[in-house]
Design a protein around this motif. Structure first.
Motif, mmCIF file in Angstrom:
data_model
loop_
_atom_site.group_PDB
_atom_site.id
_atom_site.type_symbol
_atom_site.label_atom_id
_atom_site.label_comp_id
_atom_site.label_asym_id
_atom_site.label_seq_id
_atom_site.Cartn_x
_atom_site.Cartn_y
_atom_site.Cartn_z
ATOM 1 N N GLU A 221 1.230 -1.343 0.351
ATOM 2 C CA GLU A 221 0.043 -0.098 -0.324
ATOM 3 C C GLU A 221 0.923 1.245 0.156
ATOM 4 O O GLU A 221 0.693 2.408 -0.651
ATOM 5 C CB GLU A 221 -1.157 0.504 1.175
ATOM 6 N N ALA A 222 1.789 1.317 0.600
ATOM 7 C CA ALA A 222 2.565 2.321 1.234
ATOM 8 C C ALA A 222 3.414 2.459 -0.072
ATOM 9 O O ALA A 222 3.958 3.292 -0.534
ATOM 10 C CB ALA A 222 3.668 2.441 1.904
ATOM 11 N N LEU A 223 3.988 1.451 -1.229
ATOM 12 C CA LEU A 223 4.345 1.834 -2.685
ATOM 13 C C LEU A 223 3.461 2.160 -3.620
ATOM 14 O O LEU A 223 3.916 2.447 -4.534
ATOM 15 C CB LEU A 223 5.658 0.819 -2.513
ATOM 16 N N GLY A 224 2.566 1.778 -3.662
ATOM 17 C CA GLY A 224 1.372 2.044 -4.976
ATOM 18 C C GLY A 224 1.114 1.078 -5.484
ATOM 19 O O GLY A 224 1.522 0.832 -6.536
ATOM 20 N N LEU A 225 1.558 -0.536 -4.986
ATOM 21 C CA LEU A 225 2.077 -1.428 -5.585
ATOM 22 C C LEU A 225 0.668 -2.285 -5.538
ATOM 23 O O LEU A 225 -0.232 -1.827 -4.462
ATOM 24 C CB LEU A 225 2.883 -2.873 -5.406
ATOM 25 N N GLN A 226 0.051 -3.035 -6.503
ATOM 26 C CA GLN A 226 -1.515 -3.558 -6.494
ATOM 27 C C GLN A 226 -1.078 -5.172 -6.092
ATOM 28 O O GLN A 226 -0.359 -5.846 -5.833
ATOM 29 C CB GLN A 226 -2.205 -4.229 -8.264
ATOM 30 N N ALA A 227 -1.852 -6.068 -5.359
ATOM 31 C CA ALA A 227 -1.691 -7.131 -5.131
ATOM 32 C C ALA A 227 -3.169 -8.141 -6.362
ATOM 33 O O ALA A 227 -3.544 -8.184 -6.016
ATOM 34 C CB ALA A 227 -2.448 -7.577 -3.526
ATOM 35 N N LEU A 228 -1.800 -9.364 -6.553
ATOM 36 C CA LEU A 228 -2.220 -10.874 -6.618
ATOM 37 C C LEU A 228 -2.829 -11.057 -5.791
ATOM 38 O O LEU A 228 -1.391 -12.211 -6.162
ATOM 39 C CB LEU A 228 -1.678 -10.712 -8.103
ATOM 40 N N GLU A 229 -3.826 -11.622 -5.874
ATOM 41 C CA GLU A 229 -3.298 -12.959 -4.392
ATOM 42 C C GLU A 229 -3.462 -14.349 -4.787
ATOM 43 O O GLU A 229 -4.244 -14.429 -5.469
ATOM 44 C CB GLU A 229 -4.510 -12.344 -3.833
ATOM 45 N N ILE A 230 -2.721 -15.267 -4.837
ATOM 46 C CA ILE A 230 -2.148 -16.639 -5.420
ATOM 47 C C ILE A 230 -3.357 -17.337 -4.379
ATOM 48 O O ILE A 230 -3.020 -17.187 -2.551
ATOM 49 C CB ILE A 230 -1.605 -16.729 -5.486
ATOM 50 N N PRO A 231 -3.823 -18.481 -4.076
ATOM 51 C CA PRO A 231 -4.701 -19.140 -2.455
ATOM 52 C C PRO A 231 -3.579 -20.234 -2.388
ATOM 53 O O PRO A 231 -2.733 -20.048 -2.982
ATOM 54 C CB PRO A 231 -5.878 -20.017 -3.577
ATOM 55 N N CYS A 232 -3.363 -20.222 -0.963
ATOM 56 C CA CYS A 232 -2.753 -21.320 -0.338
ATOM 57 C C CYS A 232 -2.964 -22.022 0.140
ATOM 58 O O CYS A 232 -4.479 -21.437 0.957
ATOM 59 C CB CYS A 232 -1.800 -20.334 1.046
ATOM 60 N N ASP A 233 -2.816 -23.673 0.146
ATOM 61 C CA ASP A 233 -3.093 -24.227 1.413
ATOM 62 C C ASP A 233 -2.891 -24.333 2.962
ATOM 63 O O ASP A 233 -1.578 -24.031 2.739
ATOM 64 C CB ASP A 233 -2.498 -25.641 0.763
ATOM 65 N N PRO A 234 -3.630 -24.369 3.538
ATOM 66 C CA PRO A 234 -3.308 -23.929 5.135
ATOM 67 C C PRO A 234 -2.105 -24.796 5.255
ATOM 68 O O PRO A 234 -1.339 -24.434 6.243
ATOM 69 C CB PRO A 234 -4.557 -24.157 6.109
#
Length: 476
Positions: A221-234
């Motif tokens: 957020e501070a760097l103005g970057l976008q997040a691409l959320e990849i699913p994770c197995d717990p």
């Protein structure tokens, strides 16, 4: 034919016998000795071949059933099951999003620091788990011998002896890294931020785990970057099939992964997945930033290899720190930046200029003393016992919850019923004197609203208080 390991390796490091049996069976499940849908040894076979009583075997199987690893089938036995529904990996990869979680994260963190609470929210070990006395003695000796350390700068790349000690430890973990390839940073958070600043520009896409460490979300957020959320197995970490599809569809500039006991789920990526991940991103020419902060806190017999161990092209930027194991306030971290080393050093120099010489010298001497490994053996036993005590309390409670079963670190990921708002539960529990970390803080897209993270790095916790608070919140 049923495959049954015939030797039970008794390792009594603070665990009662049924917990040891359950842990070894869980390890066999995770490593594929017992596959999904396969029958596991019966109570009688465990009694006969592992030399434990039938009541111990039953208690172990009951614990595994509570953890969601096995299921009982009438008149048939126990079978390995898929993860409980609420723990299943989400197959959908959402579109990239701008991160805007800083305000909520800071609000929760500030509330959680109030005195008098049972602090289960912040991932900061209490002082009983830190080597305070020996650090005090080393600090006093350093100041007697070098009085100027109290005010001196430590300029990049950092204390040479400290870098040498870190390099030795990284080499023992399988990494081909020398002291000259390391930069000392102000904790792992600064190391991660430096890597992101070198690799990306505002608006760029960064592939991250989902759920992900909230400090990483704040950095994006501070760097103005976008997040691409990849699913994770717990249990096993990032879904590599989902990542492969995502990098084909989106212009990913970098990927950030915590392969060893990730924050918040505590997942441990198998070695074959680590190797595949490093190879995949190298071929795609996408830099891989590794956060390996919790690796030293493994519960097993050997430290798991970091992703960096498979890096042959300098594409992995390895970040870690001693904040979770030795001294959070020292803020001693480091980065092994591979082919980005020079850029990182230049940015570190103009950003931080220098850090405190005393903390780096004390850390170097502490590592050289040999006490660190003794300290680690002690706290691993303590955390493992704390985890089992908490899991036992949750199991006995009968509450409609599920949880991860980490093999290291000091964090547990708790999953509430899907209709429950964990942020509201957090507020209710705060009024009862207990702080936790709501799950939505670990997602750029506000997922995991029915989850929460719990720290077990607390001194003499009364887990019945947590269970009672949960019960009250879930029934209100």
């Amino acid at each position: 034919m049923l495959r049954i390991p015939t030797i039970f390796k008794c390792d009594r490091e603070g665990l009662v016998l049924y917990q040891q049996v359950a842990e070894q069976l869980a390890e066999h499940i995770r490593t594929g000795v017992f596959a999904e849908g396969e029958r596991i040894p019966s109570i009688r076979k465990l009694h006969q071949q592992w030399g434990v009583s039938q009541s111990t075997a039953l208690a172990a199987l009951s614990a595994l059933e509570a953890q969601g690893l096995i299921e009982a089938r009438p008149r048939s036995g126990f079978y390995v099951k898929a993860l409980p529904e609420r723990l299943q990996v989400e197959e959908h990869v959402p579109a990239p999003v701008a991160v805007s979680r800083h305000q909520l994260i800071n609000h929760v963190l500030n509330q959680s620091r109030q005195p008098g609470l049972m602090h289960l929210g912040a991932a900061v070990p209490e002082t009983v788990f830190l080597p305070q006395e020996i650090l005090r003695r080393i600090s006093n000796r350093c100041l007697r011998e070098q009085p100027g350390l109290i005010t001196d700068y430590a300029f990049p790349p950092g204390n040479k002896t400290l870098r040498q000690q870190i390099a030795v430890r990284m080499q023992a973990a399988g990494c081909s890294v020398s002291a000259s390839e390391l930069l000392i940073t102000q904790g792992c958070q600064e190391a991660l931020s430096l890597c992101l600043r070198v690799l990306a520009q505002p608006g760029d896409l960064i592939a991250i785990e989902s759920p992900a460490y909230h400090g990483l979300l704040q950095a994006l957020e501070a760097l103005g970057l976008q997040a691409l959320e990849i699913p994770c197995d717990p249990a096993r970490g990032m879904d590599l099939e989902a990542l492969a599809a995502a990098i084909q569809e989106w212009p990913v500039k970098a990927c950030v992964v915590s392969a060893n006991f990730s924050n918040p789920t505590g997942s441990l990526m198998p070695d074959e997945h680590k190797q595949r991940l490093v190879s995949m991103l190298s071929e795609a020419q996408i830099p891989l930033v590794e956060d390996d902060t919790y690796a030293d806190l493994h519960y097993g017999r050997r430290q798991p290899h970091p992703l960096k161990a498979w890096d042959r092209e300098g594409n992995v930027l390895y970040c870690s720190a001693f904040s979770k194991t030795i001294a959070p306030g020292f803020r001693v971290g480091w980065v092994a930046g591979g082919r980005y080393h020079q850029q990182l050093q230049q940015l570190l120099t103009v950003t931080t200029m220098a850090s405190h010489a005393l903390s780096q010298q004390v850390m170097a001497e502490y590592l050289h003393s040999g006490d660190y490994d003794r300290h680690l053996r002690k706290v691993r036993r303590q955390y493992r016992q704390q985890l089992h005590n908490l899991v036992d309390a949750l199991y006995a409670s009968g509450l409609p919850v599920a949880w991860s079963l980490p093999q290291g670190g000091f964090l547990l990921w708790l999953i509430l019923p899907a209709e429950v708002d964990a942020l509201a539960v957090y507020e209710q529990m705060l009024q009862k004197g207990i702080s936790v970390m709501p799950g939505s803080l670990f997602s750029a897209s506000e997922r995991f609203r029915h989850c929460m993270r719990i720290s077990i790095a607390v001194s003499q916790p009364d887990w019945s208080l947590l269970v009672a608070a949960l019960r009250g919140s879930l029934t209100d």
